[in-house]
Design an enzyme around this catalytic site. Sequence first.
Site, mmCIF file in Angstrom:
data_model
loop_
_atom_site.group_PDB
_atom_site.id
_atom_site.type_symbol
_atom_site.label_atom_id
_atom_site.label_comp_id
_atom_site.label_asym_id
_atom_site.label_seq_id
_atom_site.Cartn_x
_atom_site.Cartn_y
_atom_site.Cartn_z
ATOM 1 C CG HIS A 153 -28.307 39.109 -28.657
ATOM 2 N ND1 HIS A 153 -28.132 39.349 -27.312
ATOM 3 C CD2 HIS A 153 -27.747 40.192 -29.283
ATOM 4 C CE1 HIS A 153 -27.514 40.491 -27.126
ATOM 5 N NE2 HIS A 153 -27.260 41.024 -28.307
ATOM 6 C CG HIS A 154 -30.300 42.994 -30.692
ATOM 7 N ND1 HIS A 154 -30.697 43.012 -29.376
ATOM 8 C CD2 HIS A 154 -29.043 43.517 -30.716
ATOM 9 C CE1 HIS A 154 -29.725 43.519 -28.632
ATOM 10 N NE2 HIS A 154 -28.712 43.832 -29.415
ATOM 11 C CB CYS A 155 -32.534 38.824 -35.685
ATOM 12 S SG CYS A 155 -33.576 38.508 -37.134
ATOM 13 C CD GLN A 195 -34.432 42.832 -23.214
ATOM 14 O OE1 GLN A 195 -34.475 44.074 -23.182
ATOM 15 N NE2 GLN A 195 -35.525 42.101 -23.280
ATOM 16 C CG ASN A 197 -34.626 42.478 -28.491
ATOM 17 O OD1 ASN A 197 -33.436 42.362 -28.790
ATOM 18 N ND2 ASN A 197 -35.457 43.215 -29.191
#
Length: 341
Positions: A153-155, A195, A197
């Site tokens: 979920h950070h990509c 988070q 992001n």
Amino acid sequence: MSAVQNRKEDKQPHRTNLYFDIPSTPWPIVYSPDYNITFLGLEKLHPFDSGKWGKIVNFLKEEMMINDETIVRAREAQEDDLLVVHSKRYLNKLKWSFIVATITEIMPVAFLPNFIIQRKVLRPFRTQTGGTIMAGKLAIDRGWAINLGGGFHHCSSDQGGGFCAYADITLAIKFLFERVEGVSKAMIIDLDAHQGNGHERDFMDDNRVYILDAFNRYIYPGDGYAKRAIKWKIELEWDTEDSEYLAKVEALVAKALHEVTPDIIVYNAGTDILDGDQLGGLAVSPQGIIKRDEAIFKAARINKIPILMVTSGGYQRSTARIIADSILNLHHLHLIDQRLI
């Protein structure tokens, strides 16, 4: 508009080996031995357990829930699949070992030939990404699906980070929007300690995607710009424990589903909320994690919404056992089964 939205919606979908008819006999649980990352011990330089996915499978086998014939074998996402979201420029950047070392936070990787990095590091990520895309279709077909990997979920479409090289959550949703009739609204419930992001940046201006994110407010990535995409937000304090955590998450999920009825829920079920996790900074117990997953699947079932779960972060050796125990609990409560829903 975001890079993801800039793609023409009426464009003929590309040929892919990730969407195909799967018999109803296997569980809609997606996995491949290729998920696991092992190479010269370099994986030990990052706190993430890069073999946890295989351990989850072994625990489920020991409990006689699954075997090799009753789960769905993930396929690797190919370049044309990745280009549904990622730019060619970004994919070309991954041909530089230094870039991959920065994304994975394992700096010795910078000194290895890129063909080795492609095979030993990025191919497992691409296979997990393919698994998430496949699980998206399975969730619509069967009512639920679990990819035992994924949750990067950070990509975002044009930037990796935080051990996330491909935007599998964004890709799974985009595949569904473009290829599955009747899927036009998605909800991301991101309960990793960090988070999310990446998908937030990707869906910043896309009103078809509603994002709920509960995270430790003090840790990576602290992406203020990406927070603008969150429709329902819980910013947690250090050492938040079970009772507070579960009460806040359950209340917010109920509120969100009262306001919006999505065609699919993508549930990012990170276990780095576990007490003692060196990167998560929260203090939820193993039983709290199991109760959290139970609550999300119950909400999906009550509202008759297909759900796709990915396993995301978790930086203790005990997390594989907890994920397996959670899946077993969902089965025992009849929140998941093999039958079509």
